[in-house]
Design a protein around this motif. Sequence first.
Motif, PDB file in Angstrom:
ATOM      1  N   LYS A 160      32.629  40.350  30.073  1.00 37.41           N
ATOM      2  CA  LYS A 160      31.742  41.578  30.652  1.00 37.41           C
ATOM      3  C   LYS A 160      31.019  41.829  29.402  1.00 37.41           C
ATOM      4  CE  LYS A 160      34.338  42.278  34.586  1.00 37.41           C
ATOM      5  NZ  LYS A 160      34.715  43.205  35.453  1.00 37.41           N
ATOM      6  N   SER A 161      29.873  42.377  29.656  1.00 32.85           N
ATOM      7  CA  SER A 161      28.966  43.179  28.568  1.00 32.85           C
ATOM      8  C   SER A 161      29.500  44.499  28.720  1.00 32.85           C
ATOM      9  CB  SER A 161      27.503  43.484  28.859  1.00 32.85           C
ATOM     10  OG  SER A 161      27.235  44.047  30.086  1.00 32.85           O
ATOM     11  N   PRO A 162      29.519  45.339  27.679  1.00 32.79           N
ATOM     12  CA  PRO A 162      30.041  46.873  27.700  1.00 32.79           C
ATOM     13  C   PRO A 162      29.648  47.636  28.826  1.00 32.79           C
ATOM     14  CG  PRO A 162      29.519  46.251  25.414  1.00 32.79           C
ATOM     15  CD  PRO A 162      28.964  45.003  26.447  1.00 32.79           C
ATOM     16  N   ALA A 163      28.441  47.529  29.116  1.00 33.47           N
ATOM     17  CA  ALA A 163      28.035  48.291  30.190  1.00 33.47           C
ATOM     18  C   ALA A 163      28.526  47.973  31.575  1.00 33.47           C
ATOM     19  CB  ALA A 163      26.508  48.020  30.328  1.00 33.47           C
ATOM     20  N   ALA A 164      29.075  46.625  31.706  1.00 29.07           N
ATOM     21  CA  ALA A 164      29.631  46.452  32.987  1.00 29.07           C
ATOM     22  C   ALA A 164      31.201  46.268  33.066  1.00 29.07           C
ATOM     23  CB  ALA A 164      29.270  44.727  33.189  1.00 29.07           C
ATOM     24  N   VAL A 165      31.859  47.292  32.150  1.00 29.79           N
ATOM     25  CA  VAL A 165      33.241  47.445  32.271  1.00 29.79           C
ATOM     26  C   VAL A 165      33.664  48.293  33.367  1.00 29.79           C
ATOM     27  CG1 VAL A 165      35.118  48.468  31.131  1.00 29.79           C
ATOM     28  CG2 VAL A 165      33.490  47.334  29.958  1.00 29.79           C
ATOM     29  N   ARG A 166      34.661  47.665  34.159  1.00 30.38           N
ATOM     30  CA  ARG A 166      34.950  48.430  35.424  1.00 30.38           C
ATOM     31  C   ARG A 166      35.404  49.619  35.056  1.00 30.38           C
ATOM     32  NH1 ARG A 166      38.909  44.681  37.460  1.00 30.38           N
ATOM     33  NH2 ARG A 166      37.286  43.820  38.627  1.00 30.38           N
ATOM     34  N   SER A 167      35.084  50.585  36.024  1.00 28.70           N
ATOM     35  CA  SER A 167      35.232  52.255  35.879  1.00 28.70           C
ATOM     36  C   SER A 167      36.396  52.569  37.058  1.00 28.70           C
ATOM     37  CB  SER A 167      34.309  53.132  35.797  1.00 28.70           C
ATOM     38  OG  SER A 167      33.461  52.924  36.762  1.00 28.70           O
ATOM     39  N   ASN A 168      36.431  51.817  38.090  1.00 23.16           N
ATOM     40  CA  ASN A 168      37.228  52.247  39.301  1.00 23.16           C
ATOM     41  C   ASN A 168      38.251  50.930  39.543  1.00 23.16           C
ATOM     42  OD1 ASN A 168      34.521  53.858  39.588  1.00 23.16           O
ATOM     43  ND2 ASN A 168      36.181  54.830  40.857  1.00 23.16           N
ATOM     44  N   CYS A 169      39.483  51.528  39.867  1.00 22.20           N
ATOM     45  CA  CYS A 169      40.376  50.517  40.104  1.00 22.20           C
ATOM     46  C   CYS A 169      40.289  49.687  41.652  1.00 22.20           C
ATOM     47  CB  CYS A 169      41.694  51.354  40.631  1.00 22.20           C
ATOM     48  SG  CYS A 169      43.186  50.133  41.216  1.00 22.20           S
ATOM     49  N   PRO A 170      40.239  48.201  41.320  1.00 28.49           N
ATOM     50  CA  PRO A 170      39.881  47.360  42.658  1.00 28.49           C
ATOM     51  C   PRO A 170      40.916  47.461  43.602  1.00 28.49           C
ATOM     52  CG  PRO A 170      40.709  46.097  40.625  1.00 28.49           C
ATOM     53  CD  PRO A 170      40.364  47.434  40.417  1.00 28.49           C
ATOM     54  N   GLU A 171      42.074  48.059  43.556  1.00 28.56           N
ATOM     55  CA  GLU A 171      43.103  48.252  44.440  1.00 28.56           C
ATOM     56  C   GLU A 171      42.904  49.515  45.247  1.00 28.56           C
ATOM     57  OE1 GLU A 171      45.509  45.841  44.892  1.00 28.56           O
ATOM     58  OE2 GLU A 171      44.595  44.728  43.176  1.00 28.56           O
ATOM     59  N   CYS A 172      42.730  50.511  44.692  1.00 29.71           N
ATOM     60  CA  CYS A 172      42.653  51.892  45.361  1.00 29.71           C
ATOM     61  C   CYS A 172      41.533  52.431  45.142  1.00 29.71           C
ATOM     62  CB  CYS A 172      43.743  52.579  45.215  1.00 29.71           C
ATOM     63  SG  CYS A 172      43.813  53.312  43.302  1.00 29.71           S
ATOM     64  N   ASP A 173      40.521  52.127  44.339  1.00 28.85           N
ATOM     65  CA  ASP A 173      39.311  52.786  43.876  1.00 28.85           C
ATOM     66  C   ASP A 173      39.419  54.180  43.033  1.00 28.85           C
ATOM     67  OD1 ASP A 173      36.461  52.386  44.100  1.00 28.85           O
ATOM     68  OD2 ASP A 173      36.277  53.948  45.293  1.00 28.85           O
ATOM     69  N   GLY A 174      40.711  54.375  42.508  1.00 30.40           N
ATOM     70  CA  GLY A 174      40.958  55.476  41.412  1.00 30.40           C
ATOM     71  C   GLY A 174      40.026  55.223  40.257  1.00 30.40           C
ATOM     72  N   GLN A 175      40.191  56.234  39.371  1.00 29.48           N
ATOM     73  CA  GLN A 175      39.404  56.275  38.355  1.00 29.48           C
ATOM     74  C   GLN A 175      40.385  55.410  37.135  1.00 29.48           C
ATOM     75  OE1 GLN A 175      38.864  59.903  36.435  1.00 29.48           O
ATOM     76  NE2 GLN A 175      37.630  59.048  34.742  1.00 29.48           N
ATOM     77  N   LEU A 176      39.881  54.495  36.355  1.00 31.04           N
ATOM     78  CA  LEU A 176      40.512  53.878  35.401  1.00 31.04           C
ATOM     79  C   LEU A 176      40.320  54.404  34.031  1.00 31.04           C
ATOM     80  CD1 LEU A 176      39.458  50.197  35.950  1.00 31.04           C
ATOM     81  CD2 LEU A 176      41.841  51.189  36.665  1.00 31.04           C
ATOM     82  N   ARG A 177      41.319  54.605  33.111  1.00 30.45           N
ATOM     83  CA  ARG A 177      41.726  55.300  31.806  1.00 30.45           C
ATOM     84  C   ARG A 177      41.939  54.015  30.892  1.00 30.45           C
ATOM     85  NH1 ARG A 177      43.055  61.098  31.607  1.00 30.45           N
ATOM     86  NH2 ARG A 177      41.519  62.098  33.018  1.00 30.45           N
ATOM     87  N   VAL A 178      41.155  54.265  29.668  1.00 32.75           N
ATOM     88  CA  VAL A 178      41.389  53.228  28.834  1.00 32.75           C
ATOM     89  C   VAL A 178      42.606  53.525  28.087  1.00 32.75           C
ATOM     90  CG1 VAL A 178      40.647  52.046  26.536  1.00 32.75           C
ATOM     91  CG2 VAL A 178      38.891  52.725  28.506  1.00 32.75           C
ATOM     92  N   LEU A 179      43.528  52.362  27.942  1.00 33.98           N
ATOM     93  CA  LEU A 179      44.921  52.700  27.317  1.00 33.98           C
ATOM     94  C   LEU A 179      44.636  51.938  25.721  1.00 33.98           C
ATOM     95  CD1 LEU A 179      47.457  51.558  29.787  1.00 33.98           C
ATOM     96  CD2 LEU A 179      46.783  53.835  28.957  1.00 33.98           C
ATOM     97  N   ARG A 180      44.072  50.864  25.539  1.00 32.45           N
ATOM     98  CA  ARG A 180      43.970  50.141  24.432  1.00 32.45           C
ATOM     99  C   ARG A 180      42.839  49.214  24.391  1.00 32.45           C
ATOM    100  NH1 ARG A 180      49.163  48.305  21.682  1.00 32.45           N
ATOM    101  NH2 ARG A 180      49.161  50.677  21.430  1.00 32.45           N
ATOM    102  N   VAL A 181      42.099  48.961  23.452  1.00 31.40           N
ATOM    103  CA  VAL A 181      41.032  48.250  23.207  1.00 31.40           C
ATOM    104  C   VAL A 181      41.673  47.164  21.899  1.00 31.40           C
ATOM    105  CG1 VAL A 181      38.831  47.684  22.331  1.00 31.40           C
ATOM    106  CG2 VAL A 181      39.164  49.546  23.769  1.00 31.40           C
ATOM    107  N   ILE A 182      41.519  45.864  22.173  1.00 28.04           N
ATOM    108  CA  ILE A 182      42.041  44.821  21.121  1.00 28.04           C
ATOM    109  C   ILE A 182      40.896  43.908  20.714  1.00 28.04           C
ATOM    110  CG2 ILE A 182      43.665  43.069  20.541  1.00 28.04           C
ATOM    111  CD1 ILE A 182      45.547  44.641  22.626  1.00 28.04           C
ATOM    112  N   SER A 183      40.906  43.781  19.534  1.00 24.66           N
ATOM    113  CA  SER A 183      39.564  42.837  19.210  1.00 24.66           C
ATOM    114  C   SER A 183      39.991  41.331  19.545  1.00 24.66           C
ATOM    115  CB  SER A 183      39.485  42.692  17.588  1.00 24.66           C
ATOM    116  OG  SER A 183      38.782  44.103  17.207  1.00 24.66           O
TER     117      SER A 183
END
Length: 64
Positions: free
Chosen positions: A7-30
Amino acid sequence: MYDSEAKSPAAVRSNCPECDGQLRVLRVISGRAGSEYWTMRCTRCGGIHLDIVKGSSSSPAPAA
């Protein structure tokens, strides 16, 4: 649950597909060809999700 589509950076998921809760970034790996692997955890159900992002210019700070 894992999302294998790049995906493009603007299209990164921000809500959980399972429960619609908020997603927090844990790690970004190149990755290859400028892609990044964003690992995120749902603040509601605790699910782990992976988004593959094409060519992000700025990465978010890991969640505390």
